[in-house]
Design an enzyme around this catalytic site. Structure first.
Site, PDB file in Angstrom:
ATOM      1  N   LYS A 139      -4.327  -2.579 -12.867  1.00 58.77           N
ATOM      2  CA  LYS A 139      -5.612  -2.578 -12.144  1.00 58.77           C
ATOM      3  C   LYS A 139      -6.104  -1.135 -12.112  1.00 58.77           C
ATOM      4  CE  LYS A 139      -7.475  -2.485  -7.493  1.00 58.77           C
ATOM      5  NZ  LYS A 139      -7.737  -1.050  -7.539  1.00 58.77           N
ATOM      6  N   ASP A 186      -0.183   6.304  -6.779  1.00 57.28           N
ATOM      7  CA  ASP A 186      -1.134   7.426  -6.653  1.00 57.28           C
ATOM      8  C   ASP A 186      -0.746   8.493  -7.663  1.00 57.28           C
ATOM      9  OD1 ASP A 186      -2.133   6.137  -4.491  1.00 57.28           O
ATOM     10  OD2 ASP A 186      -1.995   7.823  -3.108  1.00 57.28           O
ATOM     11  N   HIS A 196       0.865  -1.185   0.000  1.00 59.42           N
ATOM     12  CA  HIS A 196       0.000   0.000   0.000  1.00 59.42           C
ATOM     13  C   HIS A 196       0.899   1.231   0.000  1.00 59.42           C
ATOM     14  CE1 HIS A 196      -2.426   3.056   2.369  1.00 59.42           C
ATOM     15  NE2 HIS A 196      -3.194   2.814   1.334  1.00 59.42           N
ATOM     16  N   HIS A 218       1.338  11.249  -2.146  1.00 57.81           N
ATOM     17  CA  HIS A 218       0.108  11.080  -1.376  1.00 57.81           C
ATOM     18  C   HIS A 218      -0.611  12.427  -1.382  1.00 57.81           C
ATOM     19  CE1 HIS A 218      -2.600   9.808   1.864  1.00 57.81           C
ATOM     20  NE2 HIS A 218      -2.272   8.589   1.491  1.00 57.81           N
ATOM     21  N   ASP A 222      13.438  -8.579  25.901  1.00 60.51           N
ATOM     22  CA  ASP A 222      14.219  -8.278  27.104  1.00 60.51           C
ATOM     23  C   ASP A 222      13.227  -7.830  28.178  1.00 60.51           C
ATOM     24  OD1 ASP A 222      16.094  -7.541  28.970  1.00 60.51           O
ATOM     25  OD2 ASP A 222      16.764  -5.740  27.898  1.00 60.51           O
TER      26      ASP A 222
END
Length: 759
Positions: free
Chosen positions: A431, A335, A303, A348, A702
């Site tokens: 796509k 994008d 993504h 973005h 730890d």
């Protein structure tokens, strides 16, 4: 003993590296500084002088490097191409998420020496066997501890070394081992004596005990005794040839080999090898049927692939695509937004993330798509561009990808089921939305995958920028019209046509196998819980893509297991964000040669399946399994806190991820002050209802009673890939990279859960 040998030192390129070179370290067009680099005497460590690092220098190991790229093969060096010719430039690429190092030499000859030299060292490091690796590790420690560089180590230096190695030991015991190793009574150890000291220090009683159980004379395992061990403990059946192969491969003593026997040393080397590891070696190879429809596979998916950091301020980078593709990712996201000069850009939207050119992303995709796997790559397009720039995108995809791009139906006919990864080898699939056929009606393909607004409740209003926007936003004028989608781009969509999801009934009656929908994580979770069986059936024929909620602005991930449990194929994660979720992704896709495709279990490929993750016991063939893990010991666990004198208090947690009934975790107690050779000898038990979907994660922490435990290392693998018997688990860092020789030693038994044992 110098494991390097003199051969590599005599290499002319290595000699240049050892003599040292002044190279320019380049971080950006404005940040370019000279640093002195050289290869240290161990042949494994590169040192460079930098006034920023505490003591005035920094080092990194050859084992941290993955490759060297020549010339302008990074964004930074491309941006400075006019200033620095390609024959002076090279890029050191590191494993995991560590950033690259871009360097410029003063002469082409010097650049060539470093490029060739580093490649030889990487090749050598990658091809070391277990014994050489351990020798190298011991040699490294010797040099770290030999502060005055006289090739000898005093007891004071040894005491400091033990702290560095994560060992808390009584001074008397340490001194006793030291004097045993100091055969010349000189008060110091040379390298051979130090190796002897190390051997005594790492004497593994727990391995010796197992060895004793099968060895007649306590000195060696004869062929028949080794066969007994393999069949009784390792559950490998009667294979005498295999026992002989193990002796030939792992026994260091020639005299033992001649007797057809294995010594304790050979036995320990075998147990620490890949064959002695928890992961069945044959399942790491490409072994699954790759000729089934795409919808029958889980597909490793990313993504916001363009991001190296978070989605508000992170840097968009071609390097992020390279890293994802190298990890076997088979579905990347792009994008796209209108660029100011007619060239579409990738970032973005509506955030401060930097921008990169769409055409550069496609060039990177073409170059790296099939380096880790031959199977198809799906390019998931989030399209925010005007028609003109969509047409530019279509041209770039066509011209740059050429024959790699799938533009027509295989065999020229509309299929009843999707083609297979095998048929689509070496192909890139787009796509995106597609203009519907000639009927002229405005069909749902222009409505976006994420037009779920009507379903969103106030408390889960997710950012619409998380997926493709509703089609109206494509137009910038609010009209939802066919003409606003570029025909050239639409024509490139063949098998992955983005459509709005209208419900399972509609999909059963009208859905085509080439249509796929996207779901936000919350919608997918809701469907999985309420209508799990419908979702599993839907996925036998059609693909779906799941993406993280828009509120995850820091690029965190959701648990992919919930989505895989209902058959979702394209479960998109932020590859740039380390943590549990990426460990699960890496664990699932570690099988099948890491090719990015994993065949779903048979009960998830049958179109009439009644499987529901909420009720696994209702399916035919339901066979729950008992998993019993005896956590025996740990070896050379990594230090968490680098402060001198700090020693870890390790514990082991085992977590099961699968259908809701299988989610479970158990942990051992913690061991005080010992990260070097802690021994637990504790058994953790689990019942697994759907073993075909379960992942098992081992995590070492730890212990801290006042604050959260620190992560030390982990290893995740499918339940079906586990080898029973005495096994080593080779731990990985938070980044998913190896941290040798850190490991856990366990004894695993797996059995069917009978009715009697359920009562």
């Amino acid at each position: 003993m110098d494991p390097e040998g003199s051969r590599i030192r005599d290499d002319p390129h290595i000699k240049v590296m050892m003599a040292g070179s002044t190279l320019r370290k380049v971080k950006s067009r404005s940040w370019k500084k000279q640093r002195h680099f050289r290869l240290l005497e161990d042949g494994m460590t590169i040192w460079y002088k930098s006034r920023w690092a505490g003591m005035g220098h920094s080092t990194f190991s050859v084992t941290e490097m993955e490759a060297v790229r020549e010339g302008h093969q990074s964004e930074v060096l491309l941006s400075t191409a006019e200033e620095f010719p390609a024959d002076l430039c090279f890029t050191l690429v590191f494993h995991g998420r560590q950033g690259n190092l871009d360097l410029v030499a003063e002469t082409p000859e010097e650049a060539k020496a470093w490029i060739q030299g580093v490649r030889k060292l990487i090749h050598k490091a990658q091809n070391m066997d277990e014994k050489e690796r351990l020798d190298q590790w011991v040699w490294d420690w010797f040099k770290k501890a030999d502060k005055n560089k006289d090739g000898k180590m005093t007891f004071k230096e040894v005491r400091k070394l033990l702290k560095m190695m994560n060992v808390e030991m009584s001074e008397d015991h340490a001194f006793h081992l030291f004097t045993m190793a100091d055969k010349s009574d000189s008060g110091s150890l040379e390298i051979e004596q130090f190796v002897y000291f190390y051997k005594m220090l790492t004497q593994r009683d727990e391995v010796w005990k197992v060895f004793q159980d099968y060895s007649g004379d306590g000195e060696k395992l004869m062929l028949e005794e080794l066969e007994n061990f393999l069949s009784m403990e390792q559950q490998e059946g009667e294979k005498s040839s295999h026992a002989q192969e193990l002796i030939n491969r792992y026994e260091p003593s020639e005299s033992a080999k001649k007797q057809g026997a294995m010594s304790l040393d050979g036995f320990q080397i075998y147990l620490c090898s890949q064959e002695g590891s928890i992961f069945k070696p044959e399942l790491r190879e490409l072994h699954q049927d790759m000729s089934q429809p795409l919808s029958h596979y889980f597909i490793s998916s990313s993504h916001n692939t363009y991001l190296l950091e978070d989605q508000l301020r992170g840097q968009s980078s071609l390097e992020a695509y390279i890293q994802a593709l190298k990890r076997g990712c088979r579905c990347v996201e792009v994008d796209c937004w209108d660029g100011s000069d007619g060239e579409p850009v990738v970032y973005h939207g509506h955030t401060l993330t930097s921008k990169i050119l769409f055409r550069d992303v496609i060039s990177t995709l073409k170059e790296y798509a099939f380096k880790a796997s031959d199977f198809p790559v799906i390019l998931s397009l989030e399209n925010h561009c005007c028609v003109e720039q969509q047409t530019v995108m279509a041209k770039h995809i066509r011209v740059i990808c050429g024959d790699m791009l799938l533009t027509t139906l295989l065999h020229g006919q509309v299929p009843q089921q999707l083609p297979s990864p095998q048929e689509l080898k070496g192909k890139i699939l787009l796509k995106a939305k597609k203009i519907s056929g000639t009927e002229g009606s405005l069909d749902e393909t222009l409505t976006d995958d994420i037009s779920d607004e009507e379903e969103m409740t106030n408390h889960e209003a997710e950012s619409l920028s998380a997926e493709e926007p509703p089609a109206g936003t494509l137009n910038h004028d609010g009209k939802n019209s066919k003409t606003k989608l570029s025909k050239e781009l639409s024509d490139l969509v063949v098998y992955c046509k983005s459509v709005h999801f209208h419900g399972f009934e509609y999909a059963r009656s009208y859905g085509k196998c080439s249509e796929m929908s996207s779901f936000s994580e919350s919608k997918a979770k809701r469907l999985a819980k309420d209508t799990g069986t419908d979702f599993v059936q839907y996925h036998t024929r059609q693909l779906s893509r799941i993406y993280p909620a828009g509120r995850r602005t820091e690029s965190s991930n959701y648990n992919p297991q919930d989505m895989w449990s209902v058959g979702c194929q394209i479960v998109a994660l932020n590859f740039q964000t380390a943590g549990l979720e990426m460990d699960l992704n890496d664990g699932l896709f570690a099988q099948n040669a890491g090719c990015g495709y994993v065949l779903k279990p048979a009960f998830m490929r049958d179109g009439n399946t009644q499987f529901s993750p909420e009720k696994p016991e209702d399916r035919p063939g339901y066979t729950p399994m008992r998993l019993s893990i005896q956590v025996i010991s740990g070896q050379q666990l990594p230090k968490v806190n680098q402060k001198e004198g700090s020693i870890v208090d390790p514990l082991v947690r085992v977590e099961i991820y699968g259908v809701p009934q299988d989610q479970a975790k158990e942990e051992t107690s913690h061991i005080n002050n010992n990260g070097f050779n802690p021994v637990w000898n504790e058994t953790l038990n689990f019942v697994i209802h759907t073993p075909e979907l379960a992942l098992v994660r081992f995590e070492v922490e730890d212990y801290d009673k006042t604050s959260r435990n620190d992560f030390m290392g982990q290893f995740t693998l499918p339940f079906t890939s586990i080898q029973a018997g005495y096994r080593h688990i080779h731990l990985l860092s938070k980044d998913g990279t190896a941290i040798p020789p850190s490991s856990l030693f366990v004894n695993i038994s797996i059995s069917e859960l009978t009715r009697r044992s359920q009562i």
